[in-house]
Motif scaffolding. Sequence first.
Motif, PDB file in Angstrom:
ATOM      1  N   LEU A  64       0.849  -1.189   0.000  1.00 23.63           N
ATOM      2  CA  LEU A  64       0.000   0.000   0.000  1.00 23.63           C
ATOM      3  C   LEU A  64       0.892   1.249   0.000  1.00 23.63           C
ATOM      4  O   LEU A  64       0.671   2.202  -0.749  1.00 23.63           O
ATOM      5  N   ALA A  65       1.922   1.212   0.834  1.00 20.49           N
ATOM      6  CA  ALA A  65       2.844   2.350   0.913  1.00 20.49           C
ATOM      7  C   ALA A  65       3.492   2.593  -0.439  1.00 20.49           C
ATOM      8  O   ALA A  65       3.575   3.739  -0.907  1.00 20.49           O
ATOM      9  N   SER A  66       3.932   1.495  -1.096  1.00 28.19           N
ATOM     10  CA  SER A  66       4.623   1.742  -2.353  1.00 28.19           C
ATOM     11  C   SER A  66       3.658   2.234  -3.426  1.00 28.19           C
ATOM     12  O   SER A  66       4.022   3.051  -4.262  1.00 28.19           O
ATOM     13  N   ILE A 109      -8.779   4.234  -3.158  1.00 25.60           N
ATOM     14  CA  ILE A 109      -8.339   2.929  -2.639  1.00 25.60           C
ATOM     15  C   ILE A 109      -9.419   2.370  -1.723  1.00 25.60           C
ATOM     16  O   ILE A 109      -9.906   3.052  -0.823  1.00 25.60           O
ATOM     17  N   ASN A 110      -9.783   1.136  -1.967  1.00 26.26           N
ATOM     18  CA  ASN A 110     -10.867   0.526  -1.193  1.00 26.26           C
ATOM     19  C   ASN A 110     -10.365  -0.053   0.123  1.00 26.26           C
ATOM     20  O   ASN A 110      -9.227  -0.501   0.224  1.00 26.26           O
ATOM     21  N   GLY A 111     -11.267  -0.051   1.096  1.00 29.76           N
ATOM     22  CA  GLY A 111     -10.995  -0.782   2.331  1.00 29.76           C
ATOM     23  C   GLY A 111     -10.008  -0.142   3.286  1.00 29.76           C
ATOM     24  O   GLY A 111      -9.417  -0.826   4.101  1.00 29.76           O
ATOM     25  N   ILE A 112      -9.818   1.158   3.148  1.00 30.86           N
ATOM     26  CA  ILE A 112      -8.907   1.793   4.096  1.00 30.86           C
ATOM     27  C   ILE A 112      -9.612   2.900   4.874  1.00 30.86           C
ATOM     28  O   ILE A 112     -10.614   3.457   4.444  1.00 30.86           O
ATOM     29  N   TYR A 121      -0.607  11.892   7.914  1.00 29.93           N
ATOM     30  CA  TYR A 121      -1.613  10.892   7.574  1.00 29.93           C
ATOM     31  C   TYR A 121      -1.278   9.573   8.247  1.00 29.93           C
ATOM     32  O   TYR A 121      -0.106   9.202   8.334  1.00 29.93           O
ATOM     33  N   ASN A 122      -2.318   8.891   8.685  1.00 22.94           N
ATOM     34  CA  ASN A 122      -2.155   7.524   9.186  1.00 22.94           C
ATOM     35  C   ASN A 122      -3.252   6.695   8.537  1.00 22.94           C
ATOM     36  O   ASN A 122      -4.428   6.959   8.722  1.00 22.94           O
ATOM     37  N   ILE A 123      -2.845   5.705   7.747  1.00 20.48           N
ATOM     38  CA  ILE A 123      -3.840   4.955   6.991  1.00 20.48           C
ATOM     39  C   ILE A 123      -3.865   3.503   7.454  1.00 20.48           C
ATOM     40  O   ILE A 123      -2.816   2.844   7.538  1.00 20.48           O
ATOM     41  N   VAL A 124      -5.042   3.047   7.807  1.00 16.35           N
ATOM     42  CA  VAL A 124      -5.167   1.646   8.235  1.00 16.35           C
ATOM     43  C   VAL A 124      -6.258   0.966   7.416  1.00 16.35           C
ATOM     44  O   VAL A 124      -7.134   1.626   6.870  1.00 16.35           O
TER      45      VAL A 124
END
Lengths: 526, 323
Positions: A64-66, A109-112, A121-124
């Motif tokens: 996801l990060a890349s 982006i789905n599901g985050i 930002y903090n993405i989970v």
Amino acid sequence: MKQVFNFRLIVFLCAALFGIAFSIPSLFQTQGPRISLGLDLQGGLNLLLEVKTEEAIKAKYASLASSIGFEAKQKQVILDRLRAKEDGVVFDIIDSEDAKTIDMVLSKINGIITQKQEDSYNIVFDEKEIGEIEKNAVSQAISTIRNRLDQFGLSEPSVTQQGKSNILVELPGIKTAEEENRARDLIAKSAHLQMMAVDEEHNARVHTMSALEAQKYGDVILPFVGDDGQDFGKILLKAIPILDGDKLTDARVAYDENHQPVVSFSLDSQGAKIFGDFSGANIGKRMAIVLDGKVYSAPVIRQRIGGGSGQISGGFSVEQASDLAITLRSGALPAPLEVIEKRSVGPSLGQDSIRASAIALISGFVLVVGFMIVYYSMAGVIATFALVVNLFLIIAIMSIFGATLTLPGMAGIVLTVGVAVDANIIINERLREALRAGENVMRAIQLGYANASRAIFDSNITSLIASVLLYAYGTGAIKGFAITTGIGIIASIITAIIGTYGFYQAILPKIANTKSLNFWFGIRKD
Amino acid sequence: MEIFKKVKIFDFVAYSKYGLIVSVFLTLGAFALFFFKGFTPGIDFAGGSSAQIRYEETAPIIEIREILDTTEGFKGSQVSEYGAKQEVQIKIPYNNLLSGKNLNVVLGDLLKDTGKFEIRKLDSVGPKVGNELKQKGILSLVLATLAMMLYVSFRYEWRFALASIVALVHDVIITAAFVIIFNIDLNLEVVAALLTLIGYSINDTIIIFDRIREKMLSNKSNDIIEVINEAISHTLSRTLLTSLTVFFVVLTLYLFGGENIIGFSLPMLIGVVFGTYSSMFVAPKLAILFGFNIQEYHEKEMKKAKKREEKKRLREMYENGRV
């Protein structure tokens, strides 16, 4: 004719035919559905693996990060300290005005779930996505392992899911420790191929650098095993990989200029493009080929590499190279596996077990049959008949369902023999009781079966309930046992209550007025 | 051939007094064993590894012990003869040092100077699997017992169901105590044996209860003791014959089944004896002690029969077009 073939006898004969027909493949090793022998009987290796699903989630965060990094670069947004953690992806934006662009990227982006604090930002992943990742990790691991084992050429491997995140792998026919080792490597190797950029700026200091310091630069320190497997120490790489193994389309054994076996691989079009772009922009720098967290080579890029292929050299033997090619080709494991249970049985022990159980089964059977015939005379012979059909039925039903016969399963059959006899004993005792009470043969048979059936049904149904629950909640040995007893109980109802009754009905005209109760039922009336 | 030509009515209920005393005594003894000695959990439950090795000559047990005792990761291993002089079993307690290693190779290397041998079996179980098994084992046991109790309640009466379950638990407890006495590791085979015993024991009890019910419905006798004595006496020949055949089948399994299945065959051998005993001397007596009242039962059955009769009458009337 009509009197000979009654409904019950027909059911019984059908059951007998069915039992014999479907037992033949198992007994004589001919074509058709067969019972497979459990590993405890034929020897082999049994592995219970746990999928480390938390690692799959971690890996997903890395990718996801890349992809966020890639998108941001395309939109010319500069991200600071982009990092994948165990439980999320974090980054800052330098320019607050880019927030809109980034929000748009993220919304696609789905599901985050995005947690935002000013420019940080903090993405989970949300709960559903995490569940999905875990589920996929297990099912993908199963298909990957299956794929690898198929290509390895093992006979009849079985790979099944157990519980939520466990995988059971059964490998019959693994005999030596070397074979076992090889199979185990093949299964558990994650085969995670990555291409990573060398951090040339800081790499000179890699030997004195701490992991924490590397992290500050957004780097990782990985061991460098070098071309011929020797230890080259460590190397500093950019933590976010250029490319992941999931872009791989093929891998096969090739030979380099020194005729050493290497593994060459090809990438799909997207992978080839990323590979080409990166190599074009980084001429003169090094790019590392990383397999399962170890750097195998780090060649200097001399020109743009198009076509999307590369090779891994590592001083492999031909066998190792071919196993590696198999593992790469069949895809990376989405998460590492841990062997949490391993059972191996040598073929000689398996044979001993078969022999011992066969002796136990046959001698138990002979004993019971001998006793029944001596004690009940012809009624005992009829009961024996039912018992034989019972055994055939167990074998037949197990073959059709492709059930596996294990040692506890054998024990279950031996016990079923004992319990099936019980039904016949109850019937015969009731029969005798009615005869002693002065009933005629016809009435005695009717009464005997009516009275006996009730008790047999009650007791068998309770046992059946128990076996169903044992099958549903038990594991391994308990399951194997539950299958044979469960099938045995059903078979015993068919053969003992229906089958023998039909038999008596058929021969009733003959024995209705018999004077020889001793010959038919083993009793004397005074 | 006949053994019991004439049915003699024995006073089973009177003997049951002693049976109960014996049972209470044995059960207490069993609890004492659980408490003071406890089970030796096998690798299935405790985790760890167990290897079975066959040497070409007599197995050098002392030598193996010495080697393992001085090797990191193998401390606390138990080495014992297994069935034959050539065969040894090595039990290695769970150790972090060994997890992830290929024990086949490690053991092979360690013992390579002790003589020619073949590793016939090697099981390794992680501690987590053991825990899961424990939970699943207990769950399946409890569920199976509850389901059987429900069925017996439905078919008979709740006091009978309770009595049969108490008798069954009694059988399992005493048999489990013998597992401790004979020093058998608590592994899956033992669990399988105990589960089979549950099936066997309830089967035996139900056959007798069925007879009791039948007698209650046919004789209008209001003396439950008389009914029970008659029922057990009438089923005596069947009980003995069946128990003996099952006993002999299990005995052949014990004698020829080999060391690998002893965890199953030995407890079964004992369980069959106690299962038979308890269904004759414990379960029926317990039903009385739990306050089973035959008069009430008769009245209830009478009501049920009346209702059936009534329904039948109605249906007949309906069919004859009189409603």
